[in-house]
Design a protein around this motif. Sequence first.
Motif, short mmCIF file in Angstrom:
data_model
loop_
_atom_site.label_atom_id
_atom_site.label_comp_id
_atom_site.label_asym_id
_atom_site.label_seq_id
_atom_site.Cartn_x
_atom_site.Cartn_y
_atom_site.Cartn_z
N THR A 9 -18.15 19.27 21.04
CA THR A 9 -18.69 17.98 21.48
C THR A 9 -19.23 17.17 20.30
N ARG A 10 -19.51 17.82 19.19
CA ARG A 10 -20.15 17.15 18.07
C ARG A 10 -19.39 15.91 17.61
N ALA A 11 -18.06 16.01 17.57
CA ALA A 11 -17.25 14.90 17.06
C ALA A 11 -17.25 13.69 17.99
N ILE A 12 -17.53 13.89 19.26
CA ILE A 12 -17.49 12.78 20.22
C ILE A 12 -18.88 12.44 20.78
N ALA A 13 -19.91 13.10 20.29
CA ALA A 13 -21.26 12.92 20.84
C ALA A 13 -21.74 11.47 20.74
N GLY A 14 -21.45 10.80 19.62
CA GLY A 14 -21.89 9.42 19.45
C GLY A 14 -21.30 8.50 20.49
N ARG A 15 -20.01 8.65 20.75
CA ARG A 15 -19.36 7.81 21.77
C ARG A 15 -19.84 8.16 23.17
N LEU A 16 -20.08 9.43 23.42
CA LEU A 16 -20.62 9.82 24.73
C LEU A 16 -22.00 9.21 24.94
N ALA A 17 -22.79 9.13 23.88
CA ALA A 17 -24.11 8.50 23.99
C ALA A 17 -23.95 7.03 24.37
N GLU A 18 -22.96 6.36 23.79
CA GLU A 18 -22.70 4.96 24.15
C GLU A 18 -22.33 4.84 25.62
N LEU A 19 -21.47 5.72 26.10
CA LEU A 19 -21.09 5.70 27.51
C LEU A 19 -22.31 5.91 28.40
N SER A 20 -23.17 6.83 27.98
CA SER A 20 -24.36 7.15 28.78
C SER A 20 -25.31 5.96 28.88
N ARG A 21 -25.26 5.08 27.90
CA ARG A 21 -26.10 3.88 27.92
C ARG A 21 -25.37 2.69 28.55
N SER A 22 -24.16 2.93 29.05
CA SER A 22 -23.35 1.84 29.58
C SER A 22 -23.07 1.99 31.07
N GLY A 23 -23.86 2.82 31.74
CA GLY A 23 -23.73 2.92 33.20
C GLY A 23 -23.06 4.18 33.70
N LEU A 24 -22.71 5.11 32.79
CA LEU A 24 -22.11 6.37 33.22
C LEU A 24 -23.04 7.51 32.81
N PHE A 25 -23.65 8.16 33.79
CA PHE A 25 -24.47 9.34 33.52
C PHE A 25 -23.50 10.49 33.32
N THR A 26 -23.11 10.72 32.06
CA THR A 26 -22.04 11.67 31.76
C THR A 26 -22.46 13.10 32.10
N LYS A 27 -21.51 13.85 32.64
CA LYS A 27 -21.78 15.22 33.02
C LYS A 27 -20.97 16.21 32.18
N GLU A 28 -19.66 15.99 32.08
CA GLU A 28 -18.81 16.89 31.31
C GLU A 28 -17.82 16.08 30.49
N SER A 29 -17.32 16.69 29.43
CA SER A 29 -16.33 16.01 28.60
C SER A 29 -15.67 17.03 27.68
#
Length: 206
Positions: A59-79
């Motif tokens: 997840t380390r390589a995509i963590a930054g983008r997942l954080a952006e998604l999490s601040r954009s209306g998607l409470f991310t659960k898995e990826s």
Amino acid sequence: MAEDRYTTERDGFGRLLADREVWRQAGTIPAAGELTARWLEGRSEYQPGTFAPGFDAETRAIAGRLAELSRSGLFTKESQPGVLAEGHAQRAYVTGFCSAESASALLELSGRTDLVTVAHAPGEASQASIPVTLRDDAVVTVLGSSEVPVSEEQLRDWTEEANETLALLLAESWYVEVFDPVWGREEVLLPAVLNALAAADSGSGG
């Protein structure tokens, strides 16, 4: 002394209890998303339903983008990222809880690109099996099942991990799974999901 001990105390999974307390106040999708983003940025050591203080190495390589998604209306659960290597193949995907407007935007994304969105309505207990991870040609990870808490046990688990308000909210939220059907492709999914969520937020006046 007791207060100092509390700030460093951890549960049986190594998660920091002080970070868990903040989740007791998270009663909205944006609040849960912000706390998730902090965890993905390494600023928290507690994430509901993740039984470790941090995320795994892939997840380390995509963590930054997942954080952006999490601040954009998607409470991310898995990826997971896309991977294509000998004996190991992954389709990039992300799942999470969101509003009806965000779910609609992600469904539209599925209609105008080659990405695929599976959207589960509130209270839906659907189940399917879409392979997204293969190891030595054996299917080891699938998508297609709703994670919206519909049973008393699921609601209790979310209440214990976060709080009752959030548990009840998630029961009334949409759960979406978006994946790239191309095995191993990595750079397409997350930017497209982020753009779709941003457009939905702009269209709703948020």
